[in-house]
Design an enzyme around this catalytic site. Structure first.
Site, PDB file in Angstrom:
ATOM      1  N   LYS A  28     -42.256  64.288  -7.152  1.00 14.55           N
ATOM      2  CA  LYS A  28     -42.631  64.554  -5.755  1.00 14.55           C
ATOM      3  C   LYS A  28     -44.025  64.044  -5.398  1.00 14.55           C
ATOM      4  O   LYS A  28     -44.255  63.605  -4.265  1.00 14.55           O
ATOM      5  CB  LYS A  28     -42.516  66.049  -5.449  1.00 14.55           C
ATOM      6  CG  LYS A  28     -41.157  66.674  -5.782  1.00 14.55           C
ATOM      7  CD  LYS A  28     -39.991  65.979  -5.119  1.00 14.55           C
ATOM      8  CE  LYS A  28     -38.652  66.463  -5.671  1.00 14.55           C
ATOM      9  NZ  LYS A  28     -37.526  65.593  -5.317  1.00 14.55           N
ATOM     10  N   LYS A  43     -47.105  73.061  -5.483  1.00 11.33           N
ATOM     11  CA  LYS A  43     -45.735  72.623  -5.768  1.00 11.33           C
ATOM     12  C   LYS A  43     -45.674  71.858  -7.079  1.00 11.33           C
ATOM     13  O   LYS A  43     -46.569  71.067  -7.372  1.00 11.33           O
ATOM     14  CB  LYS A  43     -45.236  71.689  -4.655  1.00 11.33           C
ATOM     15  CG  LYS A  43     -45.115  72.324  -3.285  1.00 11.33           C
ATOM     16  CD  LYS A  43     -44.571  71.315  -2.271  1.00 11.33           C
ATOM     17  CE  LYS A  43     -44.398  71.970  -0.910  1.00 11.33           C
ATOM     18  NZ  LYS A  43     -43.854  71.024   0.091  1.00 11.33           N
ATOM     19  N   GLY A  45     -36.339  72.309  -4.401  1.00 12.32           N
ATOM     20  CA  GLY A  45     -35.574  73.543  -4.432  1.00 12.32           C
ATOM     21  C   GLY A  45     -36.400  74.775  -4.750  1.00 12.32           C
ATOM     22  O   GLY A  45     -35.864  75.787  -5.153  1.00 12.32           O
ATOM     23  N   GLU A  63     -50.797  71.541  -1.036  1.00 12.18           N
ATOM     24  CA  GLU A  63     -50.711  71.166   0.381  1.00 12.18           C
ATOM     25  C   GLU A  63     -51.134  72.347   1.253  1.00 12.18           C
ATOM     26  O   GLU A  63     -51.074  73.500   0.825  1.00 12.18           O
ATOM     27  CB  GLU A  63     -49.251  70.840   0.770  1.00 12.18           C
ATOM     28  CG  GLU A  63     -48.723  69.574   0.166  1.00 12.18           C
ATOM     29  CD  GLU A  63     -47.270  69.305   0.527  1.00 12.18           C
ATOM     30  OE1 GLU A  63     -46.562  70.260   0.939  1.00 12.18           O
ATOM     31  OE2 GLU A  63     -46.850  68.160   0.389  1.00 12.18           O
ATOM     32  N   TYR A  89     -50.215  75.087   3.724  1.00 10.85           N
ATOM     33  CA  TYR A  89     -48.942  75.788   3.907  1.00 10.85           C
ATOM     34  C   TYR A  89     -48.576  75.794   5.393  1.00 10.85           C
ATOM     35  O   TYR A  89     -49.355  76.267   6.223  1.00 10.85           O
ATOM     36  CB  TYR A  89     -49.038  77.219   3.367  1.00 10.85           C
ATOM     37  CG  TYR A  89     -47.772  78.017   3.571  1.00 10.85           C
ATOM     38  CD1 TYR A  89     -46.573  77.583   3.015  1.00 10.85           C
ATOM     39  CD2 TYR A  89     -47.772  79.186   4.325  1.00 10.85           C
ATOM     40  CE1 TYR A  89     -45.401  78.307   3.208  1.00 10.85           C
ATOM     41  CE2 TYR A  89     -46.601  79.918   4.515  1.00 10.85           C
ATOM     42  CZ  TYR A  89     -45.421  79.469   3.952  1.00 10.85           C
ATOM     43  OH  TYR A  89     -44.268  80.177   4.147  1.00 10.85           O
ATOM     44  N   HIS A 122     -36.481  72.914   8.950  1.00 11.46           N
ATOM     45  CA  HIS A 122     -36.094  71.856   8.008  1.00 11.46           C
ATOM     46  C   HIS A 122     -35.161  70.923   8.754  1.00 11.46           C
ATOM     47  O   HIS A 122     -34.028  71.284   9.051  1.00 11.46           O
ATOM     48  CB  HIS A 122     -35.398  72.472   6.790  1.00 11.46           C
ATOM     49  CG  HIS A 122     -34.793  71.452   5.848  1.00 11.46           C
ATOM     50  ND1 HIS A 122     -34.815  71.596   4.482  1.00 11.46           N
ATOM     51  CD2 HIS A 122     -34.159  70.280   6.079  1.00 11.46           C
ATOM     52  CE1 HIS A 122     -34.221  70.555   3.931  1.00 11.46           C
ATOM     53  NE2 HIS A 122     -33.802  69.750   4.875  1.00 11.46           N
ATOM     54  N   GLU A 153     -36.106  64.170   4.099  1.00 16.23           N
ATOM     55  CA  GLU A 153     -36.300  65.546   4.572  1.00 16.23           C
ATOM     56  C   GLU A 153     -37.691  65.702   5.172  1.00 16.23           C
ATOM     57  O   GLU A 153     -38.673  65.253   4.578  1.00 16.23           O
ATOM     58  CB  GLU A 153     -36.199  66.540   3.410  1.00 16.23           C
ATOM     59  CG  GLU A 153     -34.852  66.610   2.744  1.00 16.23           C
ATOM     60  CD  GLU A 153     -34.809  67.707   1.667  1.00 16.23           C
ATOM     61  OE1 GLU A 153     -33.709  68.000   1.202  1.00 16.23           O
ATOM     62  OE2 GLU A 153     -35.874  68.256   1.303  1.00 16.23           O
ATOM     63  N   ARG A 211     -29.003  60.537  -2.684  1.00 11.40           N
ATOM     64  CA  ARG A 211     -27.587  60.821  -2.953  1.00 11.40           C
ATOM     65  C   ARG A 211     -26.875  61.104  -1.631  1.00 11.40           C
ATOM     66  O   ARG A 211     -27.522  61.273  -0.602  1.00 11.40           O
ATOM     67  CB  ARG A 211     -27.473  62.078  -3.822  1.00 11.40           C
ATOM     68  CG  ARG A 211     -28.057  63.306  -3.126  1.00 11.40           C
ATOM     69  CD  ARG A 211     -27.731  64.626  -3.789  1.00 11.40           C
ATOM     70  NE  ARG A 211     -28.142  65.747  -2.960  1.00 11.40           N
ATOM     71  CZ  ARG A 211     -29.355  66.264  -2.901  1.00 11.40           C
ATOM     72  NH1 ARG A 211     -30.336  65.756  -3.636  1.00 11.40           N
ATOM     73  NH2 ARG A 211     -29.628  67.279  -2.111  1.00 11.40           N
ATOM     74  N   VAL A 267     -24.220  67.391   0.641  1.00 10.43           N
ATOM     75  CA  VAL A 267     -23.130  68.305   1.004  1.00 10.43           C
ATOM     76  C   VAL A 267     -22.852  68.214   2.517  1.00 10.43           C
ATOM     77  O   VAL A 267     -21.701  68.191   2.948  1.00 10.43           O
ATOM     78  CB  VAL A 267     -23.497  69.757   0.613  1.00 10.43           C
ATOM     79  CG1 VAL A 267     -22.433  70.738   1.095  1.00 10.43           C
ATOM     80  CG2 VAL A 267     -23.702  69.884  -0.894  1.00 10.43           C
TER      81      VAL A 267
HETATM   82  C1  MV4 Z   1     -43.416  73.680   2.181  1.00 11.85           C
HETATM   83  C2  MV4 Z   1     -43.355  74.781   3.050  1.00 11.85           C
HETATM   84  C3  MV4 Z   1     -44.458  75.043   3.836  1.00 11.85           C
HETATM   85  N1  MV4 Z   1     -45.555  74.272   3.751  1.00 11.85           N
HETATM   86  N2  MV4 Z   1     -44.544  72.938   2.146  1.00 11.85           N
HETATM   87  C4  MV4 Z   1     -39.221  74.439  -0.031  1.00 11.85           C
HETATM   88  C5  MV4 Z   1     -38.498  73.592  -1.010  1.00 11.85           C
HETATM   89  C6  MV4 Z   1     -39.321  72.393  -1.229  1.00 11.85           C
HETATM   90  N3  MV4 Z   1     -38.529  71.220  -1.105  1.00 11.85           N
HETATM   91  C7  MV4 Z   1     -40.388  72.428  -0.193  1.00 11.85           C
HETATM   92  N4  MV4 Z   1     -40.313  73.701   0.468  1.00 11.85           N
HETATM   93  C8  MV4 Z   1     -41.273  74.097   1.363  1.00 11.85           C
HETATM   94  N5  MV4 Z   1     -42.401  73.353   1.373  1.00 11.85           N
HETATM   95  C9  MV4 Z   1     -45.577  73.246   2.919  1.00 11.85           C
HETATM   96  N6  MV4 Z   1     -46.685  72.503   2.829  1.00 11.85           N
HETATM   97  C10 MV4 Z   1     -42.186  75.535   3.073  1.00 11.85           C
HETATM   98  C11 MV4 Z   1     -41.140  75.212   2.216  1.00 11.85           C
HETATM   99  C12 MV4 Z   1     -39.994  76.062   2.308  1.00 11.85           C
HETATM  100  C13 MV4 Z   1     -38.778  75.595   2.835  1.00 11.85           C
HETATM  101  C14 MV4 Z   1     -38.595  74.286   3.254  1.00 11.85           C
HETATM  102  C15 MV4 Z   1     -37.409  73.841   3.762  1.00 11.85           C
HETATM  103  C16 MV4 Z   1     -36.336  74.730   3.854  1.00 11.85           C
HETATM  104  C17 MV4 Z   1     -36.482  76.018   3.454  1.00 11.85           C
HETATM  105  C18 MV4 Z   1     -37.695  76.471   2.927  1.00 11.85           C
HETATM  106  C19 MV4 Z   1     -37.831  77.797   2.519  1.00 11.85           C
HETATM  107  C20 MV4 Z   1     -39.003  78.231   1.996  1.00 11.85           C
HETATM  108  C21 MV4 Z   1     -40.089  77.367   1.886  1.00 11.85           C
END
Ligand code: MV4
Length: 444
Positions: free
Chosen positions: A116, A158, A164, A200, A202, A208, A275, A292, A295
């Site tokens: 990532k 992260k 995930g 990062e 937050y 999403h 995404e 990929r 779903v």
């Molecule tokens: C974030 C975020 C808030 N701020 N990054 C969740 C999985 C991973 N792929 C990245 N994720 C997130 N990254 C920043 N800087 C919140 C999430 C996140 C989230 C993102 C997409 C869909 C559902 C989520 C549920 C919790 C947290």
């Protein structure tokens, strides 16, 4: 064009791929574990090869077993579906070395997007908007303190090998940083054998929203608009829809352009997904690129009237894409129907389906490998089917989904159907008023 494709997957996606292959006049090989010997993909494929016992590591994740099955049956390509080996750099490379076309990303594309921090650095260099944060990995705890102060709390750490949510920690104030740093590193090391962590700002209450993209071997790229996947729980998506109720024509243009930049930055070949997190001001930020088929590809297919599996196969066979973008002409919603008890913390509920009746009618699509008398094995994910509706407007799509859910009968196991029925009646959902936090407060 390929003469014979081996499908290195199971369940509804294996069936989905077999269907398109048949329509294209391509022979199919199903592979299956002993737990899946009575499954529909095994019956519907031209040939089927047992590749091992129920446990995935010895069947659907066994590269030697799958390559052997492809060689025995003389398959000239492998479609990995989603999950399992679909984003496995080594598998993509081994297919290449055996002269078998992997219908998915090239090894270096999988590697660059799978890490990532590397993916993010690639996107920053390409001019794709990213969330403000550390430049690459954090060196040590001291570096973490320094970066967090600059970024300004709250921050999120992260795992670079993550995705995930594993190895992810939100830190609201300085006092909590050290504990979060230690536990994130520990979790990442245990889960991925890689404790690299980056940081990062937050983003609170984001949506999403992801963009479907396609690229070909000639450097052409296009986008196929968005999917809103904000309704999820513990990083498992429950419902997806397109267009996003939060989208505007102007935002779609900007996010689409950013997704195409991302596609071109890695010379991406095939279909993929970029995404994004979108904040309440409609600022959007790159999160991950999935190399990929996903779903939820189905809802995009319904609103642009386009077979994405067929497109994957054509691109892998060396066909060019036109390069023009695709825009939703309809509204589609997908509910994931899982063998889980929504009234018991979504606990898995595998077992025998004693009675079954599927919904149908205008604008209803059901992608499933289930039938009356089928037993959901406990060894794999709990998705039974994807119920997709398409209608002229979002309101009509919701009404159609309610109607289809009412028709759907699955007995013998618990399913998420009752949850989806409640969701379709929820005022905030109906108003398009939801973020990734929705499930934390939704009472059904
Ligand atoms: C974030 C975020 C808030 N701020 N990054 C969740 C999985 C991973 N792929 C990245 N994720 C997130 N990254 C920043 N800087 C919140 C999430 C996140 C989230 C993102 C997409 C869909 C559902 C989520 C549920 C919790 C947290």
């Amino acid at each position: 064009m390929f003469k014979k494709i081996l499908i290195a997957n199971r369940g509804e996606i294996a069936l989905r791929i077999i269907r398109t292959c048949k329509e294209m006049g391509i022979k199919t090989v199903a592979v299956y574990s002993t737990a899946d010997k009575d499954s529909l993909p095994v019956r519907f494929a031209d040939e089927a090869v047992c590749i091992g016992p129920a446990v995935s590591a010895k069947s659907y994740l066994s590269i030697p077993n799958i390559i052997a099955a492809a060689e025995i049956t003389n398959a000239d390509a492998i479609h990995p579906g989603y999950g399992f080996l679909s984003e496995n750099e080594k598998f993509s490379k081994i297919c290449q070395q055996h002269g078998i076309k992997f219908i998915g990303a090239l090894p270096d594309q999988i590697a660059r997007m799978g890490d990532k921090a590397t993916a993010k650095a690639t996107m920053i260099a390409a001019g794709v908007p990213c969330i403000p944060g550390s430049k690459g990995l954090l060196a040590d705890l001291e570096d973490a303190f320094k970066q967090a102060k600059e970024i300004v709390y709250p921050v999120i750490m992260k795992a670079t090998a993550g995705g995930g949510g594993k190895g992810m920690r939100i830190v609201w104030k300085e006092e909590d940083l050290e504990a979060a740093w230690n536990s994130a590193r520990q979790e990442a090391a245990a889960a991925f054998g890689n404790d690299g962590i980056y940081m990062e700002k937050y983003i609170e209450e984001p949506r999403h929203i992801e963009i479907q993209i396609a690229g070909d071997q000639f450097g052409n790229a296009c986008h196929l608009s968005e999917r809103d996947c904000s309704i999820q729980r513990r990083h498992q998506k429950l419902v997806e829809e397109t267009p996003s109720p939060f989208m505007t024509d102007e935002l779609r243009e900007r996010m689409g352009e950013a997704a195409i930049k991302a596609t071109k930055a890695v010379n991406y070949e095939g279909v993929g997904t970029v995404e994004f997190l979108v904040d309440k001001h409609r600022n959007f930020y790159f999160m991950e690129m999935n190399t990929r088929i996903q779903v939820e590809h189905t809802i995009t297919e319904e609103v642009i009237n386009f077979d994405l599996i067929k497109e994957q196969i054509k691109i892998a066979a060396g066909h060019p894409i036109s390069g023009k973008n695709y825009y939703p002409q309809m509204h589609a919603i997908q509910c994931r129907i899982n063998a889980e008890d929504p009234y018991n913390d979504f606990r898995p509920s595998p077992g025998l389906i004693t009675s079954y009746h599927s919904p149908g009618g205008h604008g209803v699509r059901l992608d499933t490998h289930a039938y009356a008398g089928y037993t959901i094995p406990p060894n794999y994910d709990s998705m039974i089917s994807k119920l997709i509706v398409v209608a002229q407007t979002r309101d009509e799509a919701i009404l159609k989904m309610k109607r289809a859910l009412d028709e759907y009968v699955i007995e013998g196991i618990k399913t998420t159907i009752p949850f989806h029925q409640k969701l379709m009646d929820n005022e905030d959902f109906k108003n398009g008023n939801f973020t990734t936090k929705f499930m934390e407060t939704f009472e059904y």
